[in-house]
Write a protein that holds these residues in place. Sequence first.
Motif, PDB file in Angstrom:
ATOM      1  N   GLY A 248      14.894  38.607  88.086  1.00 17.80           N
ATOM      2  CA  GLY A 248      15.041  37.632  89.332  1.00 17.80           C
ATOM      3  C   GLY A 248      13.586  36.984  89.409  1.00 17.80           C
ATOM      4  N   HIS A 249      12.541  37.361  88.604  1.00 23.13           N
ATOM      5  CA  HIS A 249      11.143  36.893  88.840  1.00 23.13           C
ATOM      6  C   HIS A 249      10.810  36.187  87.448  1.00 23.13           C
ATOM      7  CE1 HIS A 249      10.560  38.944  92.575  1.00 23.13           C
ATOM      8  NE2 HIS A 249      11.194  40.264  91.884  1.00 23.13           N
ATOM      9  N   ILE A 250      11.763  35.609  86.830  1.00 22.54           N
ATOM     10  CA  ILE A 250      11.626  34.641  85.739  1.00 22.54           C
ATOM     11  C   ILE A 250      11.521  33.485  86.709  1.00 22.54           C
ATOM     12  CG2 ILE A 250      12.761  33.055  84.089  1.00 22.54           C
ATOM     13  CD1 ILE A 250      13.762  35.725  82.795  1.00 22.54           C
ATOM     14  N   LEU A 258       7.592  29.783  97.123  1.00 19.80           N
ATOM     15  CA  LEU A 258       6.897  30.908  96.756  1.00 19.80           C
ATOM     16  C   LEU A 258       7.537  31.986  96.953  1.00 19.80           C
ATOM     17  CD1 LEU A 258       3.853  31.622  96.116  1.00 19.80           C
ATOM     18  CD2 LEU A 258       3.567  31.861  98.681  1.00 19.80           C
ATOM     19  N   CYS A 259       7.588  33.111  95.924  1.00 21.38           N
ATOM     20  CA  CYS A 259       8.145  34.239  96.105  1.00 21.38           C
ATOM     21  C   CYS A 259       7.123  35.165  96.497  1.00 21.38           C
ATOM     22  CB  CYS A 259       8.820  34.566  94.551  1.00 21.38           C
ATOM     23  SG  CYS A 259       9.703  36.194  94.247  1.00 21.38           S
ATOM     24  N   LYS A 260       7.991  36.492  97.064  1.00 23.19           N
ATOM     25  CA  LYS A 260       7.049  37.605  97.324  1.00 23.19           C
ATOM     26  C   LYS A 260       6.241  38.207  96.132  1.00 23.19           C
ATOM     27  CE  LYS A 260      11.173  40.153  97.956  1.00 23.19           C
ATOM     28  NZ  LYS A 260      12.147  39.217  98.050  1.00 23.19           N
ATOM     29  N   CYS A 261       6.616  37.823  95.155  1.00 22.11           N
ATOM     30  CA  CYS A 261       5.848  38.615  93.765  1.00 22.11           C
ATOM     31  C   CYS A 261       4.502  37.480  93.466  1.00 22.11           C
ATOM     32  CB  CYS A 261       6.714  38.644  92.560  1.00 22.11           C
ATOM     33  SG  CYS A 261       6.858  36.638  91.707  1.00 22.11           S
ATOM     34  N   GLY A 262       4.456  36.595  94.201  1.00 22.43           N
ATOM     35  CA  GLY A 262       3.274  35.683  93.968  1.00 22.43           C
ATOM     36  C   GLY A 262       3.459  34.498  93.206  1.00 22.43           C
ATOM     37  N   GLY A 265       9.101  29.632  92.510  1.00 26.14           N
ATOM     38  CA  GLY A 265      10.294  29.283  92.011  1.00 26.14           C
ATOM     39  C   GLY A 265      11.155  30.288  91.136  1.00 26.14           C
ATOM     40  N   CYS A 266      10.953  31.330  91.421  1.00 23.53           N
ATOM     41  CA  CYS A 266      11.517  32.807  90.657  1.00 23.53           C
ATOM     42  C   CYS A 266      13.144  32.561  91.014  1.00 23.53           C
ATOM     43  CB  CYS A 266      11.070  33.943  91.577  1.00 23.53           C
ATOM     44  SG  CYS A 266       9.465  34.529  90.969  1.00 23.53           S
ATOM     45  N   LEU A 267      13.920  32.960  90.115  1.00 19.77           N
ATOM     46  CA  LEU A 267      15.292  32.794  89.990  1.00 19.77           C
ATOM     47  C   LEU A 267      15.842  33.436  91.345  1.00 19.77           C
ATOM     48  CD1 LEU A 267      17.460  31.739  88.180  1.00 19.77           C
ATOM     49  CD2 LEU A 267      17.874  34.002  87.465  1.00 19.77           C
TER      50      LEU A 267
HETATM   51 ZN   LIG Z   1       9.204  36.344  91.904  1.00 18.14          ZN
END
Ligand SMILES: [Zn+2]
Length: 385
Positions: A248-250, A258-262, A265-267
């Motif tokens: 999911g974080h590719i 922006l994704c919560k991982c930082g 455009g994460c999947l």
């Molecule tokens: Zn992510």
Amino acid sequence: MFNKQEDRISSQQTIKQANSKLVFKLIDQHDGISRAQIANITKLSPTTISSLTEELLTKELVHEIGTKIVRSSGRRPILLDVNEKGACFICMDLQQRGYYLGIYNLKCQLISGQLYNLDNYDELGKSLVATSKQLLKKEKISKDKLLGIAIGAPGIIDESHKRVLSSTIIPITENNLFYEQLIKNFPLCQIELVNESSLAAYAEIVFVNEIRHLRNLLYIDIHTGIGAGIIIDGNIYRGPHNLAGEFGHISIDIRGPLCKCGAKGCLEMLSSIPAINKKLPKYTLQEIQSRYDELYMDVTVVVNKSAKYLAYGINNAVNLLNPEAVIIGGQITIFGQKYLSEVIKVFKEISLGQNKDLPILLSQVEGNAVTLGGARYLLDRILIR
Ligand SMILES: [Zn+2]
């Protein structure tokens, strides 16, 4: 100083254990197999096979199922099979608002399973212990028949210390002592904590006829988040820090949301169920699904975009891993073959050479894939490998 006699005894025990697992594996693989056939396949002496099978019979892990009709005259060999009632596994699938818990027999068939709600995740351990005991009692299975417990959890897991380090799906912290509570109440059990997508992938490669001959599989689990189960040479691969499969974080679009991982455009921000819901706020998921079936333009554009991003993600992973098949599972499968066709269409446009023919399929496991995979994972780890 080494004690040669002790070393010899321990190596004899290791060999015996390995042979016992080999014998059980053969019995598990066949629908009835004789001692002579086992001796023939393993090249072990008939006396050794006789003693190993005797031990499995005493432990009630296998049983005799009658005789086989053979053409030549003479004694008909007695066949052995796995005794499904000889032992059981309890498997749990941790979910956002609770968990699913199922009891499986030694043939990995579901005996009983149920979804349990949990108001407070800090009570997880207490609740898992209580429901496990209740279910064993209800099914009249004695505690000593319970060989193992598997817990499938979404998130980053420290498998050796049995901790969920972090999860964007379940409200659990590293300090949650559910494992300690389980081991305290079931001290004779082997307890495994494994990433849920890995267990679902394991169920797929072990139980689905179409792909069970394969050794390398990429399973993509799409619901609230997106995870992947990676099977390499028949084994779950999670990497040295259990971080492999964070599919999911590719990132698919560095200018994306922006994704919560930082990252951007994460999947997970583009293809997951919440990503679809966010773009179609006036509909429920069921409404989105039926409007997608009925070809409504507003919904079709959004859902097909999720499929397109997913195809790009799959292409990245396939270029890296070269799997023999890709399976799409989880809540996204409510969009069915139409969604899959869209993924395949885009994938064929962008994939390299032979990859264009790579089978991409929807999950075919019936029931809870995480717990089913957990049962087989336990069986393999305890009695076969
Ligand atoms: Zn992510």
